[in-house]
Motif scaffolding. Structure first.
Motif, PDB file in Angstrom:
ATOM      1  N   VAL A  21      92.605  55.073   2.209  1.00 39.77           N
ATOM      2  CA  VAL A  21      91.848  54.115   1.402  1.00 39.77           C
ATOM      3  C   VAL A  21      90.923  53.334   2.336  1.00 39.77           C
ATOM      4  O   VAL A  21      91.363  52.472   3.087  1.00 39.77           O
ATOM      5  CB  VAL A  21      92.809  53.170   0.643  1.00 39.77           C
ATOM      6  CG1 VAL A  21      92.029  52.193  -0.228  1.00 39.77           C
ATOM      7  CG2 VAL A  21      93.785  53.980  -0.210  1.00 39.77           C
ATOM      8  N   ASP A  22      89.632  53.620   2.245  1.00 37.43           N
ATOM      9  CA  ASP A  22      88.653  53.102   3.194  1.00 37.43           C
ATOM     10  C   ASP A  22      87.743  52.086   2.502  1.00 37.43           C
ATOM     11  O   ASP A  22      86.938  52.430   1.649  1.00 37.43           O
ATOM     12  CB  ASP A  22      87.832  54.276   3.738  1.00 37.43           C
ATOM     13  CG  ASP A  22      86.797  53.866   4.780  1.00 37.43           C
ATOM     14  OD1 ASP A  22      86.724  52.672   5.116  1.00 37.43           O
ATOM     15  OD2 ASP A  22      86.072  54.759   5.259  1.00 37.43           O
ATOM     16  N   SER A  23      87.901  50.815   2.878  1.00 38.67           N
ATOM     17  CA  SER A  23      86.968  49.761   2.466  1.00 38.67           C
ATOM     18  C   SER A  23      86.853  49.648   0.952  1.00 38.67           C
ATOM     19  O   SER A  23      85.765  49.711   0.378  1.00 38.67           O
ATOM     20  CB  SER A  23      85.579  50.008   3.085  1.00 38.67           C
ATOM     21  OG  SER A  23      85.669  50.160   4.477  1.00 38.67           O
ATOM     22  N   GLY A  24      87.974  49.432   0.318  1.00 40.26           N
ATOM     23  CA  GLY A  24      87.989  49.254  -1.130  1.00 40.26           C
ATOM     24  C   GLY A  24      89.393  49.364  -1.668  1.00 40.26           C
ATOM     25  O   GLY A  24      90.370  49.425  -0.924  1.00 40.26           O
ATOM     26  N   GLY A  25      89.501  49.420  -3.001  1.00 38.40           N
ATOM     27  CA  GLY A  25      90.797  49.491  -3.661  1.00 38.40           C
ATOM     28  C   GLY A  25      91.235  48.111  -4.085  1.00 38.40           C
ATOM     29  O   GLY A  25      91.981  47.430  -3.381  1.00 38.40           O
ATOM     30  N   PHE A  26      90.766  47.673  -5.250  1.00 40.42           N
ATOM     31  CA  PHE A  26      90.990  46.299  -5.682  1.00 40.42           C
ATOM     32  C   PHE A  26      92.465  45.923  -5.710  1.00 40.42           C
ATOM     33  O   PHE A  26      93.261  46.564  -6.394  1.00 40.42           O
ATOM     34  CB  PHE A  26      90.437  46.077  -7.093  1.00 40.42           C
ATOM     35  CG  PHE A  26      88.946  46.179  -7.216  1.00 40.42           C
ATOM     36  CD1 PHE A  26      88.115  45.429  -6.398  1.00 40.42           C
ATOM     37  CD2 PHE A  26      88.369  47.015  -8.156  1.00 40.42           C
ATOM     38  CE1 PHE A  26      86.739  45.512  -6.520  1.00 40.42           C
ATOM     39  CE2 PHE A  26      86.997  47.107  -8.288  1.00 40.42           C
ATOM     40  CZ  PHE A  26      86.178  46.361  -7.469  1.00 40.42           C
ATOM     41  N   SER A  27      92.825  44.863  -5.020  1.00 37.10           N
ATOM     42  CA  SER A  27      94.123  44.231  -5.250  1.00 37.10           C
ATOM     43  C   SER A  27      94.023  43.364  -6.496  1.00 37.10           C
ATOM     44  O   SER A  27      94.885  43.399  -7.374  1.00 37.10           O
ATOM     45  CB  SER A  27      94.544  43.397  -4.044  1.00 37.10           C
ATOM     46  OG  SER A  27      93.516  42.464  -3.692  1.00 37.10           O
ATOM     47  N   ASN A  28      92.940  42.597  -6.579  1.00 39.12           N
ATOM     48  CA  ASN A  28      92.641  41.768  -7.745  1.00 39.12           C
ATOM     49  C   ASN A  28      91.132  41.534  -7.743  1.00 39.12           C
ATOM     50  O   ASN A  28      90.626  40.735  -6.960  1.00 39.12           O
ATOM     51  CB  ASN A  28      93.395  40.435  -7.676  1.00 39.12           C
ATOM     52  CG  ASN A  28      93.174  39.571  -8.908  1.00 39.12           C
ATOM     53  OD1 ASN A  28      92.225  39.782  -9.668  1.00 39.12           O
ATOM     54  ND2 ASN A  28      94.053  38.601  -9.115  1.00 39.12           N
ATOM     55  N   ALA A  29      90.426  42.242  -8.610  1.00 30.47           N
ATOM     56  CA  ALA A  29      88.965  42.173  -8.611  1.00 30.47           C
ATOM     57  C   ALA A  29      88.453  40.806  -9.028  1.00 30.47           C
ATOM     58  O   ALA A  29      87.295  40.477  -8.761  1.00 30.47           O
ATOM     59  CB  ALA A  29      88.391  43.247  -9.528  1.00 30.47           C
ATOM     60  N   PHE A  30      89.295  39.998  -9.671  1.00 35.12           N
ATOM     61  CA  PHE A  30      88.865  38.652 -10.050  1.00 35.12           C
ATOM     62  C   PHE A  30      88.730  37.756  -8.825  1.00 35.12           C
ATOM     63  O   PHE A  30      87.897  36.850  -8.798  1.00 35.12           O
ATOM     64  CB  PHE A  30      89.842  38.027 -11.043  1.00 35.12           C
ATOM     65  CG  PHE A  30      89.350  36.734 -11.648  1.00 35.12           C
ATOM     66  CD1 PHE A  30      88.625  36.729 -12.826  1.00 35.12           C
ATOM     67  CD2 PHE A  30      89.606  35.519 -11.042  1.00 35.12           C
ATOM     68  CE1 PHE A  30      88.149  35.546 -13.381  1.00 35.12           C
ATOM     69  CE2 PHE A  30      89.141  34.322 -11.581  1.00 35.12           C
ATOM     70  CZ  PHE A  30      88.413  34.341 -12.757  1.00 35.12           C
ATOM     71  N   THR A  31      89.530  37.999  -7.805  1.00 40.31           N
ATOM     72  CA  THR A  31      89.505  37.150  -6.613  1.00 40.31           C
ATOM     73  C   THR A  31      88.836  37.803  -5.410  1.00 40.31           C
ATOM     74  O   THR A  31      88.615  37.135  -4.401  1.00 40.31           O
ATOM     75  CB  THR A  31      90.928  36.722  -6.226  1.00 40.31           C
ATOM     76  OG1 THR A  31      91.735  37.890  -6.030  1.00 40.31           O
ATOM     77  CG2 THR A  31      91.553  35.854  -7.309  1.00 40.31           C
ATOM     78  N   CYS A  32      88.512  39.092  -5.500  1.00 37.23           N
ATOM     79  CA  CYS A  32      87.784  39.769  -4.432  1.00 37.23           C
ATOM     80  C   CYS A  32      87.218  41.074  -4.951  1.00 37.23           C
ATOM     81  O   CYS A  32      87.965  41.930  -5.418  1.00 37.23           O
ATOM     82  CB  CYS A  32      88.683  40.042  -3.225  1.00 37.23           C
ATOM     83  SG  CYS A  32      87.826  40.938  -1.891  1.00 37.23           S
ATOM     84  N   GLY A  33      85.921  41.214  -4.885  1.00 38.33           N
ATOM     85  CA  GLY A  33      85.291  42.477  -5.239  1.00 38.33           C
ATOM     86  C   GLY A  33      84.315  42.370  -6.388  1.00 38.33           C
ATOM     87  O   GLY A  33      83.248  42.968  -6.365  1.00 38.33           O
ATOM     88  N   ILE A  34      84.693  41.629  -7.437  1.00 29.15           N
ATOM     89  CA  ILE A  34      83.770  41.333  -8.531  1.00 29.15           C
ATOM     90  C   ILE A  34      83.518  39.833  -8.582  1.00 29.15           C
ATOM     91  O   ILE A  34      82.380  39.376  -8.586  1.00 29.15           O
ATOM     92  CB  ILE A  34      84.297  41.841  -9.884  1.00 29.15           C
ATOM     93  CG1 ILE A  34      84.453  43.371  -9.860  1.00 29.15           C
ATOM     94  CG2 ILE A  34      83.351  41.424 -11.006  1.00 29.15           C
ATOM     95  CD1 ILE A  34      84.996  43.964 -11.140  1.00 29.15           C
TER      96      ILE A  34
END
Length: 631
Positions: A172-185
């Motif tokens: 898993v390289d530079s991604g894979g949301f743990s929680n998109a509300f707090t990181c990523g979106i």
């Protein structure tokens, strides 16, 4: 045609195989049906027998799903020694030669696949259904390894949440949301504006634009820079209005401002599935100037501790996926900054060893099962021949993350603008959403042509969106509170989470507070004013002070309240003679969307007002760091 495998099972009807390279054949555009009948285009690369037909013997499978064209050329399948990236076909041929069946698949609604693309939301079920199909085919031996960068990492974590058959390991390289509300979106309640630039850029290559040249010309004719001065975008009032599907999913993310069922879907919230996550080996890799630092570290921390799930963590100094470079932004992190020759020969070599062990049962040869961390800093501080700051750095290994040996350090912002022991006081400023603090680097990706990630001197420059006074330090702005230590008497290695706790008040019903950690170089011949290098930053939208699931506007008589900003974790050596600086403000645009201080629903503001924001100093306002000795 239908072919029989040695175990007597029947392969699905596959297109005739065609040559793809020496000893390799490919079934192109195999259309795999999902549970709702939508078919996803899939290329299957297999070894060829002496007769040129697919070798029927079952083999382990390497599987990657992508929205970036399964028949294209990814930008990062390269190395220092091989600076031109492999095409997907070239990479598949190499992997087949190592003993694998290789499968590339276009995500729903992208390129040759059917259906409508709704970013992230179908990936868990589509990935699971594809794994079920693969597991039923005779060409596989029941062991599947997945890999991929960025979106191709998100889809891995999404399908793994549903525990598909055959999944044996993941890279898993530079991604894979743990929680998109707090990181990523979103982050700290604010929208990450990379979602807006990504939607515009990907709409240019979407099926609608591909099918209708007039649509493509209309999207190309939009000025993304001009539209950035007219946020928030709304339905029919955006540069992606020409493709309603892309505008629709973007606005859904922008306007969903409460952590609720929308954000708890498998494609967005792996943290909700940690308790039942597959017990398989996983590589988690990211980098200090990547947008998925928090996702990567949360996934590692949430899944560690199980002997049946050995984890590897790799954190470089890079921007998003750029592991074979050493310059990011305006800063050179030195010859050791690359993955190549440091963690392993290169990233492909590391993956080949990983897959050989967990898919083929070969002996361990990769440096996996460890925590590899790049320590930024330690360079000369001079300007390199190429014109960049020599910040330098080196790799260390740790037994875990957070690093167990790290010790807490608390620094309190003080009324005299220093960082040290707590002292009571209050500092106020006017935050005008019509004049937000411009973003100058940071953990950013997908922002072309509006913003760029990496490390930069925090001085306005015409190259950065929103800068109006080139050459003026950002801290000259009256809406930035800048606190710094005295010149450090010795090296200070910060290694771990970064937390900024603030006691604040505002006269607005809603506003934001931002925090930025800066490594301040002293003046030198090359940099007469010194160099203020951004290390990490974060934001918090105060309507979420009672919880992301319980937004509440600030009452006129509410008074002071406590908030927590969580900039991304980092590992940086603040050298002797440098100063550690903390900048507090209320905007960082266009990295994060603008809070217009009105309390309007997320993504719906039509007006704005100036907010008088106050930071109350003392015990309740503190910068919390972790420091490591002797690394």
């Amino acid at each position: 045609m239908t072919t029989s495998e040695p175990d007597g099972t029947k392969l699905a009807d596959l297109p005739l195989a065609e040559p793809a390279g020496p000893g390799v054949v490919v079934h192109r555009n195999v259309m795999i049906a999902m549970r709702d009948g939508v078919r996803l285009a899939t290329d299957i690369y297999r070894p060829a027998g002496a007769d040129g037909a697919p070798d029927p013997h079952p083999r382990p499978v390497i599987f990657e799903r992508t929205p970036y064209e399964k028949a294209g050329t990814p930008r990062t399948e390269l190395s220092v020694a091989r600076p031109k990236s492999y095409s997907r076909q070239e990479l598949a041929v190499k992997l087949v030669a190592e003993g694998y069946v290789v499968i590339w698949q276009d995500c729903r609604g992208r390129y040759e696949s059917e259906g409508v693309f709704s970013k992230y939301l179908n990936e868990a079920e589509d990935g699971f259904d594809s794994m079920v199909w693969i597991d039923a085919q005779g060409f596989g031996n029941g062991r599947v390894g997945t890999m991929g960068l960025s979106y191709d990492a998100h889809v891995q974590m999404a399908l793994a949440c549903l525990n598909p058959p055959g999944l044996a390991c993941m890279a898993v390289d530079s991604g894979g949301f743990s929680n998109a509300f707090t990181c990523g979106i979103r982050q700290g309640g604010a929208l990450e504006m990379k979602q807006a630039t990504w939607a515009y850029n990907r709409a240019l290559e979407a099926p609608l634009a591909a099918a209708d040249p007039a649509i493509l010309r209309a999207i190309e004719a939009e000025s993304l820079a001009d539209w950035m001065t007219r946020t928030p975008w709304t339905k029919g009032r955006s540069p992606v209005r020409w493709d309603p599907d892309y505008e629709g999913y973007l606005l859904e993310q922008w306007q969903n401002g409460t952590f609720n069922a929308f954000w708890k879907k498998t494609g967005l919230w792996a943290a909700g599935y940690y308790h039942s996550f597959p017990k398989i080996p996983i590589i988690f890799m990211s980098s200090w100037y990547d947008v998925y630092v928090q996702s990567t570290l949360e996934n590692y921390e949430g899944l560690k501790g199980c002997a049946e799930r050995p984890l590897t963590l790799i954190m470089g100094p890079w921007t998003h996926g750029n592991r074979s470079r050493s310059v990011f932004g305006d800063v050179d992190f030195g010859p050791k900054a690359v993955f190549d020759g440091q963690v392993d020969e290169d990233w492909l070599a590391f993956r080949l060893k990983f897959f050989a062990r967990w898919l083929k049962g070969e002996a361990e040869t990769a440096r996996e099962g460890r925590v590899h961390l790049f320590v930024m800093g330690g360079g000369s501080g001079r300007r390199t021949a190429a014109g960049h700051l020599d910040h330098g750095g080196h790799w260390i290994e740790a037994s875990d993350w957070p690093v167990p040996e790290a010790q807490p350090l608390r620094l309190y912002p003080r009324p005299d603008m220093s960082l040290g022991a707590p002292e009571a006081g209050a500092l106020s400023y006017a935050y005008d959403p019509a004049n937000p603090v411009p973003t100058i680097g940071g953990a950013l990706t997908s922002g072309e042509p509006i913003f760029e990630g990496g490390a930069f001197d925090q001085t306005e420059d015409a190259a950065f969106f929103g800068c109006t006074t080139p050459g003026l330090p950002l801290i000259a702005r009256r809406d930035i509170l800048s606190f710094e230590t005295a010149a450090l008497p010795e090296d200070l290695l910060v290694a771990g989470p970064v937390t900024v706790r603030l006691r604040v008040s505002t006269d607005a019903p809603d506003t934001d507070f931002t925090a930025k950690l800066v490594d301040v170089y002293p003046p030198s011949d090359d940099y007469p004013r010194g160099y203020a290098m951004n290390i990490t930053d974060g934001i918090f939208r105060v309507r979420y002070r009672k919880g992301y699931d319980a937004p509440a506007l600030v009452a006129e008589d509410e008074g002071a309240f406590d908030i927590t900003i969580t900039p991304f974790a980092t590992v940086n050596l603040f050298q002797k003679g440098h100063r550690l600086r903390l900048d507090i403000s209320s905007s960082n645009f266009p990295k994060y969307d603008i809070n217009f201080n009105t309390g309007a629903p997320e993504g719906m503001a039509r007006g704005g007002r100036i907010a008088q924001n106050t930071v109350h100093l003392g015990e309740g306002t503190v910068l919390e760091l972790s420091v490591l000795k002797g690394a």
